[in-house]
Design a protein around this motif. Structure first.
Motif, short mmCIF file in Angstrom:
data_model
loop_
_atom_site.label_atom_id
_atom_site.label_comp_id
_atom_site.label_asym_id
_atom_site.label_seq_id
_atom_site.Cartn_x
_atom_site.Cartn_y
_atom_site.Cartn_z
N ILE A 152 -3.66 13.03 14.80
CA ILE A 152 -4.58 14.12 15.16
C ILE A 152 -5.40 14.53 13.94
CG2 ILE A 152 -4.68 16.58 15.72
CD1 ILE A 152 -2.45 16.15 17.72
N TRP A 153 -4.72 14.68 12.79
CA TRP A 153 -5.42 15.15 11.60
C TRP A 153 -6.43 14.13 11.10
CZ3 TRP A 153 -4.75 20.12 10.39
CH2 TRP A 153 -5.47 20.59 9.29
N MET A 154 -6.11 12.84 11.21
CA MET A 154 -7.07 11.81 10.82
C MET A 154 -8.35 11.94 11.63
SD MET A 154 -4.57 8.47 10.46
CE MET A 154 -5.96 7.37 10.48
N ASN A 155 -8.21 12.16 12.93
CA ASN A 155 -9.38 12.30 13.78
C ASN A 155 -10.11 13.62 13.52
OD1 ASN A 155 -9.61 10.03 15.95
ND2 ASN A 155 -7.42 10.44 15.79
N LEU A 156 -9.34 14.68 13.24
CA LEU A 156 -9.96 15.96 12.91
C LEU A 156 -10.77 15.84 11.63
CD1 LEU A 156 -10.17 19.05 13.55
CD2 LEU A 156 -8.21 19.37 12.02
N TYR A 157 -10.23 15.13 10.67
CA TYR A 157 -10.95 14.95 9.40
C TYR A 157 -12.24 14.17 9.62
CZ TYR A 157 -11.80 14.04 4.47
OH TYR A 157 -12.37 13.98 3.22
N ASP A 158 -12.19 13.16 10.48
CA ASP A 158 -13.41 12.41 10.81
C ASP A 158 -14.45 13.33 11.44
OD1 ASP A 158 -12.37 10.06 9.82
OD2 ASP A 158 -11.72 9.29 11.77
N CYS A 159 -14.00 14.19 12.35
CA CYS A 159 -14.90 15.16 12.98
C CYS A 159 -15.48 16.11 11.93
CB CYS A 159 -14.16 15.97 14.05
SG CYS A 159 -13.71 15.03 15.53
N PHE A 160 -14.63 16.53 11.02
CA PHE A 160 -15.05 17.44 9.96
C PHE A 160 -16.13 16.80 9.09
CE2 PHE A 160 -14.38 18.52 5.43
CZ PHE A 160 -14.80 19.84 5.45
N GLU A 161 -15.97 15.52 8.77
CA GLU A 161 -16.94 14.81 7.94
C GLU A 161 -18.31 14.75 8.61
OE1 GLU A 161 -16.31 12.81 4.60
OE2 GLU A 161 -15.46 14.82 4.82
N LYS A 162 -18.31 14.69 9.94
CA LYS A 162 -19.58 14.60 10.68
C LYS A 162 -20.11 15.97 11.11
CE LYS A 162 -17.82 11.89 13.76
NZ LYS A 162 -17.68 11.06 14.98
N SER A 163 -19.33 17.02 10.86
CA SER A 163 -19.61 18.32 11.50
C SER A 163 -20.95 18.93 11.12
CB SER A 163 -18.49 19.31 11.17
OG SER A 163 -18.47 19.57 9.78
N LYS A 164 -21.41 18.72 9.91
CA LYS A 164 -22.65 19.37 9.47
C LYS A 164 -23.84 18.97 10.33
CE LYS A 164 -21.22 19.92 4.65
NZ LYS A 164 -21.51 19.57 3.23
#
Length: 300
Positions: free
Chosen positions: A168-180
């Protein structure tokens, strides 16, 4: 029932233990008094997955409608609440845990590179989990899988669960990287949230007395107009409406656990008279305090 909080609205319930700081629970909104759980915050992060129905989820004053199959990530120390939408029942899975469950120890690279980037970022208070992004879809699938595992087993194997949380955290981090550029993320102001907690603390310490707006504004050294605007921004309610709601919430415990007369009870929680308390109670609950007390007694 209702969420138990301290004077600053920090939730008092333990989310797991020191040895295993995680709590997985199936929740039903109708179990909460009036179909909603109170604004609260906690140092743990939280993932919410909607199993059935819909919920109006509010975080830092922003109201979001979550439907079946959707979810949300709520970062540490964020003020959040939830209530029924159109009086519909809502069942949801809540997974609340301290990030150290994933990173292990304070100086680990996992913590500094992948955890702190998210939990200490002032522009990442929440993330909506919808099916319009692959990373969010992956998280939703894992949350759904955890829900299924809970139906089969009372307790999920700790190693298996840790593997799922890491995924879950790996995917959350990927989302975070694209969030801007790609994802809707809400910023928050830690200083303002601390000011909000001071206001709530003052109200909770003094709800049994007459409270003036000047006194409340004085707790954070701003004028009354600014105080009203500030409170409405984060709580989606006026200060006076919030105080009335809080007094009604406190009265439920007294109705259930004491033999105080309605007049005595009303004065204890800050109402000027029993009749005014009854009027407000009926408007908010749909029946009188006496009817509420009798209904509870009928189920004993």
């Amino acid at each position: 029932m209702q969420i138990s909080v301290d004077h600053q609205h920090r939730e008092l319930k333990m989310h797991g233990s020191k040895e295993y700081p995680i709590l997985i629970s199936k929740e039903v909104l109708s179990r909460y008094d009036r179909g909603y759980f109170l604004d609260h915050w906690h140092p743990e992060i939280e993932f919410t997955y909607i199993i059935e129905g819909e919920i109006l989820y509010t975080i830092n004053g922003i109201e979001l409608l979550l439907k079946k199959g959707q979810g949300i990530f709520c970062n540490q120390n964020m003020m959040h609440s939830g209530k029924m939408h159109n009086r519909q029942e809502c069942k949801y899975l809540s997974i609340t845990f301290l990030p150290k469950l994933i990173y292990g120890f304070e100086l680990s690279r996992i913590k500094t590179k992948y955890i702190d980037e998210i939990v200490k970022n002032p522009f990442f208070s929440y993330l909506l989990l919808l099916d319009n992004d692959q990373g969010a879809r992956n998280i939703l699938e894992i949350l759904s899988g955890i829900n299924t595992l809970q139906l089969i087993n009372k307790e999920i194997n700790e190693l298996k669960l840790l593997t799922l949380l890491t995924s879950i955290w790996m995917n959350l981090y990927d989302c975070f990287e694209k969030s801007k550029d790609e994802l809707s993320v809400s910023s928050y102001n830690e200083k303002e949230l601390n000011r909000l907690k001071k206001i709530l603390e003052y109200i909770h310490n003094n709800y049994g007395n007459k409270i003036s707006l000047e006194e409340i504004a004085g707790t954070i050294n701003i004028c009354t107009n600014e105080c009203c605007r500030f409170f409405k921004k984060y709580m989606n309610a006026t200060i006076s409406a919030y105080i009335l709601d809080y007094r009604i919430e406190k009265s439920l415990y007294l109705l259930d656990n004491t033999d105080l007369s309605i007049t005595e009870l009303a004065h204890d929680i800050g109402f000027s008279s029993g009749s005014y308390y009854t009027q407000v109670f009926r408007k908010k609950m749909g029946f009188t305090p006496i009817q509420y007390r009798n209904r509870k007694n009928d189920h004993i």
